[in-house]
Design a protein around this motif. Structure first.
Motif, PDB file in Angstrom:
ATOM      1  N   LEU A  89      -3.674 -10.359 -65.907  1.00 21.12           N
ATOM      2  CA  LEU A  89      -2.619  -9.354 -65.960  1.00 21.12           C
ATOM      3  C   LEU A  89      -2.107  -9.162 -64.535  1.00 21.12           C
ATOM      4  O   LEU A  89      -2.842  -8.730 -63.646  1.00 21.12           O
ATOM      5  CB  LEU A  89      -3.153  -8.043 -66.518  1.00 21.12           C
ATOM      6  CG  LEU A  89      -2.140  -6.887 -66.609  1.00 21.12           C
ATOM      7  CD1 LEU A  89      -0.959  -7.261 -67.503  1.00 21.12           C
ATOM      8  CD2 LEU A  89      -2.807  -5.613 -67.104  1.00 21.12           C
ATOM      9  N   ILE A  90      -0.814  -9.500 -64.317  1.00 18.27           N
ATOM     10  CA  ILE A  90      -0.247  -9.525 -62.977  1.00 18.27           C
ATOM     11  C   ILE A  90       0.917  -8.549 -62.889  1.00 18.27           C
ATOM     12  O   ILE A  90       1.777  -8.511 -63.777  1.00 18.27           O
ATOM     13  CB  ILE A  90       0.227 -10.949 -62.609  1.00 18.27           C
ATOM     14  CG1 ILE A  90      -0.946 -11.933 -62.678  1.00 18.27           C
ATOM     15  CG2 ILE A  90       0.865 -10.974 -61.226  1.00 18.27           C
ATOM     16  CD1 ILE A  90      -0.552 -13.376 -62.438  1.00 18.27           C
ATOM     17  N   GLN A 110       2.742 -20.045 -67.223  1.00 19.70           N
ATOM     18  CA  GLN A 110       1.399 -20.452 -66.804  1.00 19.70           C
ATOM     19  C   GLN A 110       0.300 -19.765 -67.621  1.00 19.70           C
ATOM     20  O   GLN A 110      -0.882 -20.024 -67.413  1.00 19.70           O
ATOM     21  CB  GLN A 110       1.195 -20.138 -65.320  1.00 19.70           C
ATOM     22  CG  GLN A 110       2.063 -20.980 -64.401  1.00 19.70           C
ATOM     23  CD  GLN A 110       1.888 -20.612 -62.939  1.00 19.70           C
ATOM     24  OE1 GLN A 110       1.008 -19.831 -62.582  1.00 19.70           O
ATOM     25  NE2 GLN A 110       2.750 -21.175 -62.089  1.00 19.70           N
ATOM     26  N   GLY A 111       0.685 -18.882 -68.549  1.00 13.94           N
ATOM     27  CA  GLY A 111      -0.295 -18.273 -69.440  1.00 13.94           C
ATOM     28  C   GLY A 111      -0.699 -16.862 -69.076  1.00 13.94           C
ATOM     29  O   GLY A 111      -1.609 -16.300 -69.689  1.00 13.94           O
ATOM     30  N   HIS A 112      -0.040 -16.240 -68.078  1.00 17.49           N
ATOM     31  CA  HIS A 112      -0.418 -14.907 -67.643  1.00 17.49           C
ATOM     32  C   HIS A 112       0.401 -13.838 -68.369  1.00 17.49           C
ATOM     33  O   HIS A 112       1.474 -14.104 -68.905  1.00 17.49           O
ATOM     34  CB  HIS A 112      -0.206 -14.759 -66.137  1.00 17.49           C
ATOM     35  CG  HIS A 112      -0.982 -15.742 -65.326  1.00 17.49           C
ATOM     36  ND1 HIS A 112      -2.356 -15.788 -65.319  1.00 17.49           N
ATOM     37  CD2 HIS A 112      -0.569 -16.751 -64.498  1.00 17.49           C
ATOM     38  CE1 HIS A 112      -2.761 -16.757 -64.524  1.00 17.49           C
ATOM     39  NE2 HIS A 112      -1.705 -17.366 -64.010  1.00 17.49           N
ATOM     40  N   ARG A 113      -0.120 -12.621 -68.355  1.00 11.52           N
ATOM     41  CA  ARG A 113       0.623 -11.447 -68.818  1.00 11.52           C
ATOM     42  C   ARG A 113       1.226 -10.767 -67.599  1.00 11.52           C
ATOM     43  O   ARG A 113       0.552 -10.633 -66.572  1.00 11.52           O
ATOM     44  CB  ARG A 113      -0.284 -10.488 -69.575  1.00 11.52           C
ATOM     45  CG  ARG A 113      -0.810 -11.055 -70.891  1.00 11.52           C
ATOM     46  CD  ARG A 113      -1.749 -10.076 -71.569  1.00 11.52           C
ATOM     47  NE  ARG A 113      -2.960  -9.882 -70.778  1.00 11.52           N
ATOM     48  CZ  ARG A 113      -3.553  -8.710 -70.597  1.00 11.52           C
ATOM     49  NH1 ARG A 113      -3.034  -7.608 -71.113  1.00 11.52           N
ATOM     50  NH2 ARG A 113      -4.656  -8.614 -69.879  1.00 11.52           N
ATOM     51  N   VAL A 114       2.468 -10.329 -67.718  1.00 13.50           N
ATOM     52  CA  VAL A 114       3.202  -9.847 -66.554  1.00 13.50           C
ATOM     53  C   VAL A 114       3.780  -8.466 -66.827  1.00 13.50           C
ATOM     54  O   VAL A 114       4.331  -8.202 -67.900  1.00 13.50           O
ATOM     55  CB  VAL A 114       4.337 -10.822 -66.165  1.00 13.50           C
ATOM     56  CG1 VAL A 114       5.115 -10.286 -64.970  1.00 13.50           C
ATOM     57  CG2 VAL A 114       3.763 -12.195 -65.856  1.00 13.50           C
ATOM     58  N   VAL A 115       3.631  -7.578 -65.832  1.00 14.70           N
ATOM     59  CA  VAL A 115       4.295  -6.284 -65.806  1.00 14.70           C
ATOM     60  C   VAL A 115       5.108  -6.239 -64.520  1.00 14.70           C
ATOM     61  O   VAL A 115       4.652  -6.714 -63.473  1.00 14.70           O
ATOM     62  CB  VAL A 115       3.275  -5.127 -65.843  1.00 14.70           C
ATOM     63  CG1 VAL A 115       3.982  -3.776 -65.720  1.00 14.70           C
ATOM     64  CG2 VAL A 115       2.453  -5.175 -67.119  1.00 14.70           C
ATOM     65  N   GLN A 130      -2.938   1.439 -65.165  1.00 17.36           N
ATOM     66  CA  GLN A 130      -3.732   0.423 -65.846  1.00 17.36           C
ATOM     67  C   GLN A 130      -4.293  -0.566 -64.832  1.00 17.36           C
ATOM     68  O   GLN A 130      -3.726  -0.732 -63.756  1.00 17.36           O
ATOM     69  CB  GLN A 130      -2.896  -0.316 -66.895  1.00 17.36           C
ATOM     70  CG  GLN A 130      -1.673  -1.029 -66.332  1.00 17.36           C
ATOM     71  CD  GLN A 130      -0.880  -1.736 -67.413  1.00 17.36           C
ATOM     72  OE1 GLN A 130      -1.449  -2.414 -68.271  1.00 17.36           O
ATOM     73  NE2 GLN A 130       0.442  -1.575 -67.386  1.00 17.36           N
ATOM     74  N   PRO A 131      -5.393  -1.208 -65.178  1.00 22.76           N
ATOM     75  CA  PRO A 131      -6.009  -2.147 -64.226  1.00 22.76           C
ATOM     76  C   PRO A 131      -5.271  -3.489 -64.198  1.00 22.76           C
ATOM     77  O   PRO A 131      -4.905  -4.029 -65.247  1.00 22.76           O
ATOM     78  CB  PRO A 131      -7.428  -2.309 -64.786  1.00 22.76           C
ATOM     79  CG  PRO A 131      -7.290  -2.056 -66.256  1.00 22.76           C
ATOM     80  CD  PRO A 131      -6.200  -1.034 -66.404  1.00 22.76           C
ATOM     81  N   PHE A 132      -5.066  -4.014 -63.002  1.00 23.30           N
ATOM     82  CA  PHE A 132      -4.420  -5.317 -62.838  1.00 23.30           C
ATOM     83  C   PHE A 132      -5.371  -6.284 -62.141  1.00 23.30           C
ATOM     84  O   PHE A 132      -6.226  -5.881 -61.344  1.00 23.30           O
ATOM     85  CB  PHE A 132      -3.133  -5.179 -62.009  1.00 23.30           C
ATOM     86  CG  PHE A 132      -1.987  -4.568 -62.759  1.00 23.30           C
ATOM     87  CD1 PHE A 132      -1.121  -5.365 -63.491  1.00 23.30           C
ATOM     88  CD2 PHE A 132      -1.783  -3.197 -62.748  1.00 23.30           C
ATOM     89  CE1 PHE A 132      -0.066  -4.811 -64.194  1.00 23.30           C
ATOM     90  CE2 PHE A 132      -0.736  -2.619 -63.442  1.00 23.30           C
ATOM     91  CZ  PHE A 132       0.129  -3.433 -64.182  1.00 23.30           C
ATOM     92  N   ASP A 133      -5.185  -7.567 -62.446  1.00 22.44           N
ATOM     93  CA  ASP A 133      -5.969  -8.610 -61.791  1.00 22.44           C
ATOM     94  C   ASP A 133      -5.345  -9.045 -60.474  1.00 22.44           C
ATOM     95  O   ASP A 133      -6.039  -9.573 -59.598  1.00 22.44           O
ATOM     96  CB  ASP A 133      -6.113  -9.830 -62.707  1.00 22.44           C
ATOM     97  CG  ASP A 133      -6.857  -9.502 -63.990  1.00 22.44           C
ATOM     98  OD1 ASP A 133      -7.992  -9.004 -63.889  1.00 22.44           O
ATOM     99  OD2 ASP A 133      -6.303  -9.737 -65.073  1.00 22.44           O
ATOM    100  N   LEU A 134      -4.018  -8.839 -60.334  1.00 23.18           N
ATOM    101  CA  LEU A 134      -3.318  -9.338 -59.145  1.00 23.18           C
ATOM    102  C   LEU A 134      -1.999  -8.605 -59.015  1.00 23.18           C
ATOM    103  O   LEU A 134      -1.382  -8.226 -60.022  1.00 23.18           O
ATOM    104  CB  LEU A 134      -3.076 -10.852 -59.275  1.00 23.18           C
ATOM    105  CG  LEU A 134      -2.275 -11.554 -58.181  1.00 23.18           C
ATOM    106  CD1 LEU A 134      -3.009 -11.514 -56.859  1.00 23.18           C
ATOM    107  CD2 LEU A 134      -1.979 -12.995 -58.587  1.00 23.18           C
ATOM    108  N   VAL A 135      -1.547  -8.415 -57.758  1.00 27.35           N
ATOM    109  CA  VAL A 135      -0.236  -7.828 -57.484  1.00 27.35           C
ATOM    110  C   VAL A 135       0.546  -8.794 -56.613  1.00 27.35           C
ATOM    111  O   VAL A 135       0.052  -9.233 -55.567  1.00 27.35           O
ATOM    112  CB  VAL A 135      -0.365  -6.460 -56.769  1.00 27.35           C
ATOM    113  CG1 VAL A 135       1.021  -5.950 -56.362  1.00 27.35           C
ATOM    114  CG2 VAL A 135      -1.052  -5.441 -57.666  1.00 27.35           C
TER     115      VAL A 135
END
Length: 466
Positions: A89-90, A110-115, A130-135
């Motif tokens: 989740l990026i 590439q298969g990621h979820r994006v906000v 919400q928790p993110f894996d990367l910014v």
């Protein structure tokens, strides 16, 4: 060279980045759908865009000391790959809608979820929700720029672990260095190279997952350690309760056995058996006393009763308690305590018991006809007395020097099939000596005997608590 203001360069580059990016994505889509006829025209558009961008970078503006930058060339198309195993989740933060759209579409491909967030304030609200894996964070934005957002992320304990990749234009590379120093993980230059984008995001996410696994394992270890501490306390409390409750019935049994002698005449065999029973009971009472005293010393609840003591008198009283045991094994006891030694402040009962325990072990492990020497002298530091007990017994292997002073150190000794058995006596000695502010150690050679030494300071650390 033509110098233009930074904002003009930014406005010129932005549409070129979009032309290059969309042409690359259209080429990828055309190849996926088998529309090969469009590929050559899309390639020409991408090439023209990159050539014009190169003119801007190298001819229109070149700040003093700046090194022209070339982003790695990307292929005209890249087939989508199955990235479900690395999906994340990026959060993408950029004030330019076209940049947000291009980045989001590439990341989804590439298969990621994006906000997405269109400015710094919206980004902080989103990342707290919400928790993110990367910014992915653009540097130049209105209201709250990338520097301010990065600073807030790294100042928040809950958000600090989230990795941040900065998005930068060519003339923002100095700012990228600043962001890395502030805690950013990496950076991505505009225009977005799909290969570079995937590689840097993949590496960043892999590091993040490794850190998450490490944090999870650390949390599990800490939780397990906490449970272990609770179980150890429960075990110690239960052991203390059982040991304490054993003393009363055991005393009653011994009293009953000893009263047999006054009830009536006993023959020699009966008196011998009564003697064995009484001796066994006294041994059990001594073991119970050791367990209770060791527990008190470990917890710091045992009070030391300080008095001014003579080393020679301590040694003599300890020898008197083991003299009959030594005589029974035909051992020679030698006293080497000078009468003119300075007196020391300490708990007479605890120190005498320490010497008796050391002498008792020496008697136990010294063969008939051997010699045991006990002595005292002023230590080399001039601040304490040193007591020593030397025997000609079995000796102790070097690897056991530390273990013999540990509580229940005899367990490993017995498992190893050796005859040495330390019990709690040496544990009591160590704790009692340390309660006085001293130290204890052993020197030994297997087959040649052992020497135990401990020191007691002339001036105690406290005369009120251990």
């Amino acid at each position: 060279m033509i110098d233009l203001p930074a904002h003009v360069l930014h406005d010129l580059r932005t549409p070129l980045h979009q032309i290059i990016g969309y042409s690359e994505m259209l080429a990828e889509q055309a190849e996926d759908e088998g529309q090969q006829g469009f590929l050559s025209d899309l390639q020409r558009i991408r090439t023209a865009g990159r050539e014009l961008l190169a003119v801007l970078d190298n001819e229109v503006h070149s700040p003093p000391g700046d090194i022209p930058y070339r982003a790695p060339e990307a292929p005209a198309s890249a087939a989508p790959e199955d990235c479900s195993n690395t999906a994340a989740l990026i959060l993408v933060v950029d004030d330019n809608a076209a940049n947000l759209d291009m980045l989001s579409r590439r990341l989804v491909r590439q298969g990621h979820r994006v906000v997405t967030a269109e400015n710094g304030r919206a980004a902080m609200e989103t990342v707290r929700a919400q928790p993110f894996d990367l910014v992915l964070l653009d540097i130049m934005m209105p209201e709250l720029d990338g520097y301010a957002v990065l600073e807030q992320l790294k100042a928040d304990d809950a958000l600090r672990p989230i990795p941040v990749i900065m998005i930068s234009a060519l003339d923002e590379l100095d700012g990228v260095v600043r962001c890395i120093e502030m805690g950013a993980e990496d950076y991505l230059p505009k225009p977005f190279n799909p290969i570079l984008l995937k590689a840097r995001i993949g590496a960043c996410l892999e590091r993040k997952r490794a850190q998450d696994r490490e944090a999870q394992l650390f949390g599990q270890c800490r939780e397990s350690f906490g449970r272990l501490q609770q179980l150890e306390k429960l075990r110690d409390d239960l052991t203390h309760m059982i040991i304490h409750d054993l003393r009363t019935p055991l005393t009653s049994v011994m009293t009953g056995i000893q009263s047999l002698e006054v009830v009536g005449d006993l023959n020699a065999d009966q008196r011998e058996m009564v003697g064995f029973a009484v001796t066994g009971g006294e041994t059990l009472l001594a073991m119970i006393g050791d367990l209770l005293d060791v527990d008190k010393l470990e917890s710091g609840s045992m009070q030391l009763e300080y008095a001014t003591l003579s080393a020679a008198e301590l040694v003599a009283s300890a020898v008197a308690q083991v003299a009959s045991l030594a005589a029974g094994k035909q051992l020679t006891l030698v006293q080497r305590a000078a009468a003119d030694l300075p007196r020391v402040r300490g708990d007479e009962g605890k120190l005498r018991r320490t010497l008796v325990n050391l002498l008792g072990n020496a008697v136990k492990f010294t063969h008939s006809g051997g010699t045991i020497a006990i002595g005292s002298r002023q230590a080399g530091d001039g601040k304490s007395l040193e007591f020593s007990v030397t025997d000609t017994g079995e000796g102790i292997p070097p690897e056991a020097f530390e273990r013999i002073f540990e509580k229940f150190g005899q367990v490993e000794t017995r498992r190893g099939g050796r005859l040495q058995s330390t019990g709690l006596g040496l544990t009591f000695c160590k704790l009692a000596v340390e309660a006085h502010g001293g130290s204890i150690a052993v020197e030994s050679t297997p087959g040649q005997g052992s020497t135990f030494r401990f020191t007691i300071p002339f001036s105690p650390l406290s005369e009120h608590a251990a």
